[in-house]
Design a protein around this motif. Structure first.
Motif, PDB file in Angstrom:
ATOM      1  N   TYR A  23      -5.955  -0.641  -0.753  1.00 32.82           N
ATOM      2  CA  TYR A  23      -7.339  -1.028  -1.024  1.00 32.82           C
ATOM      3  C   TYR A  23      -7.413  -2.527  -0.814  1.00 32.82           C
ATOM      4  CZ  TYR A  23      -7.250   3.464  -3.390  1.00 32.82           C
ATOM      5  OH  TYR A  23      -7.104   4.791  -3.670  1.00 32.82           O
ATOM      6  N   TRP A  24      -8.592  -3.028  -0.485  1.00 38.55           N
ATOM      7  CA  TRP A  24      -8.704  -4.466  -0.277  1.00 38.55           C
ATOM      8  C   TRP A  24     -10.105  -4.938  -0.602  1.00 38.55           C
ATOM      9  CZ3 TRP A  24      -8.225  -0.817   3.465  1.00 38.55           C
ATOM     10  CH2 TRP A  24      -9.291  -0.665   4.347  1.00 38.55           C
ATOM     11  N   ASN A  25     -10.191  -6.208  -0.901  1.00 36.11           N
ATOM     12  CA  ASN A  25     -11.455  -6.909  -1.013  1.00 36.11           C
ATOM     13  C   ASN A  25     -11.268  -8.270  -0.361  1.00 36.11           C
ATOM     14  OD1 ASN A  25     -10.190  -8.507  -2.978  1.00 36.11           O
ATOM     15  ND2 ASN A  25     -11.128  -7.437  -4.689  1.00 36.11           N
ATOM     16  N   ILE A  29      -5.184  -7.581  -1.430  1.00 38.22           N
ATOM     17  CA  ILE A  29      -4.843  -6.252  -0.931  1.00 38.22           C
ATOM     18  C   ILE A  29      -4.019  -5.604  -2.039  1.00 38.22           C
ATOM     19  CG2 ILE A  29      -3.593  -4.937   0.829  1.00 38.22           C
ATOM     20  CD1 ILE A  29      -3.939  -7.423   2.665  1.00 38.22           C
ATOM     21  N   LEU A  30      -4.263  -4.339  -2.297  1.00 34.59           N
ATOM     22  CA  LEU A  30      -3.533  -3.611  -3.333  1.00 34.59           C
ATOM     23  C   LEU A  30      -2.970  -2.334  -2.741  1.00 34.59           C
ATOM     24  CD1 LEU A  30      -2.775  -3.059  -6.344  1.00 34.59           C
ATOM     25  CD2 LEU A  30      -4.996  -1.940  -6.554  1.00 34.59           C
ATOM     26  N   HIS A 102     -11.803  -5.844  -9.854  1.00 35.09           N
ATOM     27  CA  HIS A 102     -12.603  -5.123  -8.855  1.00 35.09           C
ATOM     28  C   HIS A 102     -11.731  -4.201  -8.021  1.00 35.09           C
ATOM     29  CE1 HIS A 102     -14.396  -4.897  -4.740  1.00 35.09           C
ATOM     30  NE2 HIS A 102     -15.388  -4.417  -5.456  1.00 35.09           N
ATOM     31  N   ILE A 103     -10.599  -4.703  -7.558  1.00 36.81           N
ATOM     32  CA  ILE A 103      -9.736  -3.898  -6.682  1.00 36.81           C
ATOM     33  C   ILE A 103      -9.068  -2.765  -7.469  1.00 36.81           C
ATOM     34  CG2 ILE A 103      -7.528  -5.125  -6.789  1.00 36.81           C
ATOM     35  CD1 ILE A 103      -7.620  -5.041  -3.673  1.00 36.81           C
ATOM     36  N   LEU A 106     -11.724  -0.172  -7.671  1.00 41.82           N
ATOM     37  CA  LEU A 106     -11.827   0.527  -6.380  1.00 41.82           C
ATOM     38  C   LEU A 106     -10.760   1.602  -6.245  1.00 41.82           C
ATOM     39  CD1 LEU A 106     -12.394  -2.227  -3.647  1.00 41.82           C
ATOM     40  CD2 LEU A 106     -13.963  -0.418  -4.312  1.00 41.82           C
TER      41      LEU A 106
END
Length: 118
Positions: A23-25, A29-30, A102-103, A106
């Motif tokens: 996942y990313w914003n 990056i996660l 947030h991430i 997500l």
């Protein structure tokens, strides 16, 4: 943070990278992968593109503190790897905290307040 809550070896990181979801914003990056350890573990990967060692360590310390403070709001049985992007150098602690939460939201591994209350 106790050793049982950290990803430590190269093979553990590789397992998350290869079998995990990402996942990313704008700032992070996660990588997330389910584990069978019984608790969530976290790792941080900060490349030399970010800056010198002083800058990288400052970012890592901030991320570790944010994770520590929100540890009880994170679901169990996940391996997490946080990778900051270049622009993290210029953001404040509050903005980094907001980006991390947030991430996690997500990825669906942040326990919401409604889950805690009911």
């Amino acid at each position: 943070m106790n050793k049982i809550y950290r990803l430590r070896s190269n093979i553990e990181f590789k397992r998350v990278y290869s079998g995990g979801k990402n996942y990313w914003n704008r700032n992070l990056i996660l990588y997330v992968k389910k584990n069978s350890v019984g608790n969530s573990r976290v790792g941080y990967s900060i490349t030399k593109k970010i800056g010198n060692s002083v800058v990288r360590n400052k970012i890592r310390r901030r991320m570790k503190e944010i994770y520590r403070l929100n540890f009880n709001s994170i679901k169990s049985n996940y391996d997490l790897i946080f990778i900051p992007k270049k622009n993290v150098v210029d953001i404040s602690y509050k903005e980094l905290e907001s980006a991390m939460l947030h991430i996690l939201k997500l990825a669906g591994i942040l326990i919401s307040q409604s889950d805690n209350n009911g």
